[in-house]
Design a protein around this motif. Structure first.
Motif, PDB file in Angstrom:
ATOM      1  N   GLY A 210      51.663  58.088   4.118  1.00  0.00           N
ATOM      2  CA  GLY A 210      52.861  57.746   3.343  1.00  0.00           C
ATOM      3  C   GLY A 210      53.697  56.661   3.976  1.00  0.00           C
ATOM      4  O   GLY A 210      54.736  56.273   3.422  1.00  0.00           O
ATOM      5  N   ASP A 211      53.293  56.135   5.127  1.00  0.00           N
ATOM      6  CA  ASP A 211      54.053  55.090   5.804  1.00  0.00           C
ATOM      7  C   ASP A 211      54.159  53.847   4.921  1.00  0.00           C
ATOM      8  O   ASP A 211      53.174  53.380   4.354  1.00  0.00           O
ATOM      9  N   HIS A 212      55.379  53.297   4.836  1.00  0.00           N
ATOM     10  CA  HIS A 212      55.619  52.181   3.916  1.00  0.00           C
ATOM     11  C   HIS A 212      54.811  50.937   4.314  1.00  0.00           C
ATOM     12  O   HIS A 212      54.278  50.232   3.439  1.00  0.00           O
ATOM     13  N   SER A 214      51.957  50.888   5.917  1.00  0.00           N
ATOM     14  CA  SER A 214      50.547  51.140   5.603  1.00  0.00           C
ATOM     15  C   SER A 214      50.264  50.869   4.132  1.00  0.00           C
ATOM     16  O   SER A 214      49.288  50.198   3.779  1.00  0.00           O
ATOM     17  N   VAL A 215      51.145  51.385   3.275  1.00  0.00           N
ATOM     18  CA  VAL A 215      50.977  51.174   1.833  1.00  0.00           C
ATOM     19  C   VAL A 215      51.074  49.694   1.494  1.00  0.00           C
ATOM     20  O   VAL A 215      50.302  49.163   0.678  1.00  0.00           O
ATOM     21  N   ALA A 216      52.027  48.996   2.141  1.00  0.00           N
ATOM     22  CA  ALA A 216      52.180  47.560   1.893  1.00  0.00           C
ATOM     23  C   ALA A 216      50.934  46.792   2.331  1.00  0.00           C
ATOM     24  O   ALA A 216      50.517  45.835   1.662  1.00  0.00           O
ATOM     25  N   SER A 217      50.317  47.217   3.440  1.00  0.00           N
ATOM     26  CA  SER A 217      49.102  46.556   3.917  1.00  0.00           C
ATOM     27  C   SER A 217      47.958  46.724   2.932  1.00  0.00           C
ATOM     28  O   SER A 217      47.212  45.780   2.648  1.00  0.00           O
ATOM     29  N   PHE A 218      47.813  47.931   2.382  1.00  0.00           N
ATOM     30  CA  PHE A 218      46.766  48.159   1.382  1.00  0.00           C
ATOM     31  C   PHE A 218      47.007  47.313   0.138  1.00  0.00           C
ATOM     32  O   PHE A 218      46.076  46.737  -0.434  1.00  0.00           O
ATOM     33  N   GLY A 219      48.272  47.229  -0.279  1.00  0.00           N
ATOM     34  CA  GLY A 219      48.598  46.409  -1.452  1.00  0.00           C
ATOM     35  C   GLY A 219      48.300  44.941  -1.216  1.00  0.00           C
ATOM     36  O   GLY A 219      47.733  44.252  -2.082  1.00  0.00           O
TER      37      GLY A 219
END
Length: 476
Positions: A210-212, A214-219
């Motif tokens: 759920g780390d922001h 991490s999510v931004a990196s995937f996006g």
């Protein structure tokens, strides 16, 4: 050429044994440690396509010399590093040098030997160096780390690189330049996209899914890789011609290779640490522990070209995937009480036999039917998938390890001392990573069964006359 390729491949795994010694020497954190490997594999994998194209346009020997020169200088800089950041930067520069040199080796093999038995034998030797070198790096890493220092894992490349540079002009002829231009947009978006994807997995291993960031990196990875595909479909001379994927069998071999390497590279990373941190092996003992697998892998990979005309490439791939899957499934049962002979030696031998059977026919399927004008791009793509698959697989398995370890730490086993509890947490995380590697191998097997179609090689006949690389290039 193969000596230089061996040096480049060794550096993918030779530092594995030295990893447990880096946190105290250069103050690495546990999460950043994997970047010593990924700093190399990401730049090398991301730029291999550009390196292959550069060889086509500027001359393959010229790019080979440039790549080995940069690789040698970066090895020297890495050995002299006194901070974690400098070491990772040096490893990244090593990857750039490898990306320039590696495609030239495979492209020259493909254009120098006619398709069929001769090329299969040549690729058998090449894959023996690739696969044997990966595991041999673990043995050499242990010997060098214990007898000298982790720094000599990098210093050893300097005299080898100088020797290769000295003899290359004498034994390797230059190929004719082909007209064309560089697809920098494709190279940059491919490298940046894969880096963002791997970084997302590694950060999630430490901070959770759920780390922001991490999510931004995937996006960002999704956007960059989508832009890469769009760029390649529109570029006049792309680094990755989409026509290489129009053959279903070849495209399937690409996907199968990516999944297979993802599981294998992660296994090296975790098993070297299991041997040292859980079983208490010294660096040299941990390196020697991989020697049976190295011998099995190299020996079977030399046997595979002889088996292909008799049983066919696809049945050989399937036969090799079964022991590879069994190996990872067996390792997923490791605990702090696991012994080398009872729980590690057997999986290693299974993996050596399985990988030895798979890689030669899989590489043959990836390069079959590729026209000479695309040999550089196809060779770069094969090497890129090997390196990017390793980096991506390591990132995924590190994330699986982190999630499983946090879960084990939050549910301590009653009656265990603090040391025993920490060993339990480490072993539980590694077992989960091995289990996921087995799933990746199963997916690779399914792709092979469903998509790859390879004809049986012709029986032995009179040797064919190989067309000179320059003549073949001019004819194309």
């Amino acid at each position: 050429m193969l000596s230089a390729q061996l040096m480049i491949i060794l550096d993918m795994t030779v530092v594995n044994i030295a990893l447990p010694h880096l946190p105290t020497s250069l103050h690495f954190s546990g999460a950043s440690l994997s970047w010593v490997l990924n700093g190399y594999t990401l730049t090398s994998g991301g730029l291999l396509l550009l390196g292959g194209r550069a060889g086509d346009i500027l001359g393959r020997r010229r790019m080979f010399i440039a790549g080995i020169s940069l690789f040698t200088l970066a090895s020297l800089a890495g050995g002299l590093s006194d901070t974690a950041g400098l070491l990772i930067a040096a490893r990244a520069l090593q990857g750039v040098g490898g990306a320039l040199a590696s495609p030239a080796v495979l492209a020259l093999i493909v254009t120098s030997f006619p398709e069929g038995r001769e090329r299969t034998r040549a690729l058998g030797i090449y894959m023996g160096v690739i696969t044997g070198g990966s595991s041999l790096g673990l043995v050499l890493g242990g010997v060098i780390t214990e007898w000298l220092s982790w720094r000599w894992v990098l210093f050893i490349n300097v005299p080898i690189g100088i020797a290769v540079l000295a003899v290359t002009p004498r034994f390797v002829g230059e190929t004719p330049r082909l007209p064309g231009r560089f697809d920098l947009a494709g190279a940059l978006t491919a490298t940046a996209g894969v880096t963002a994807l791997v970084y997302g997995f590694i950060r999630a291993a430490t901070y959770g899914w759920g780390d922001h960031l991490s999510v931004a990196s995937f996006g960002a990875a999704v956007i960059l890789l989508a832009f890469f595909v769009l760029t390649e479909t529109r570029a006049r001379q792309p680094i990755t011609p989409m026509r290489l994927f129009t053959d279903v069998s070849r495209a399937g071999s690409f996907v199968a290779r990516l999944l297979l390497i993802a599981g294998m590279f992660g296994m090296f990373f975790f098993l070297t640490q299991f041997l040292q941190k859980i079983m208490g092996f010294s660096p040299i003992r941990a390196g020697v522990a991989f020697l049976p697998m190295t011998i099995a892998l190299f020996g079977v990979s030399r046997l595979a070209p002889r088996l292909m005309p008799r049983v066919g490439a696809k049945p050989l791939m399937i036969a090799g995937m079964l022991p590879a899957i069994a190996s990872m499934a067996w390792l997923s049962r490791v605990t702090p009480a696991t012994t080398y002979w009872g729980g590690v030696f057997g999986p290693m031998m299974l993996l050596g036999v399985g990988m030895g059977l798979v890689f030669v026919p899989l590489t043959t399927a990836s390069l079959a039917g590729v026209p000479p004008k695309d040999s550089g791009a196809a060779s770069g793509l094969v090497n890129m998938l090997q390196l990017v698959g390793g980096a991506l697989g390591l990132g995924i398995l590190v994330a699986v390890y982190g999630t499983a370890s946090r879960h084990a730490a939050s549910h301590p086993v009653a009656g265990l001392s603090s040391f025993a509890q920490s060993q339990h947490v480490l072993a539980h995380g590694m077992a989960a990573a091995f289990g996921f590697a087995a799933i990746l191998d199963v997916c690779s097997l399914l792709v092979i069964v469903a998509l790859i179609r390879t004809p049986k090689l012709a029986p032995p006949g009179p040797p064919a006359t190989a067309q000179h690389p320059q003549e073949e290039a001019i004819a194309s």
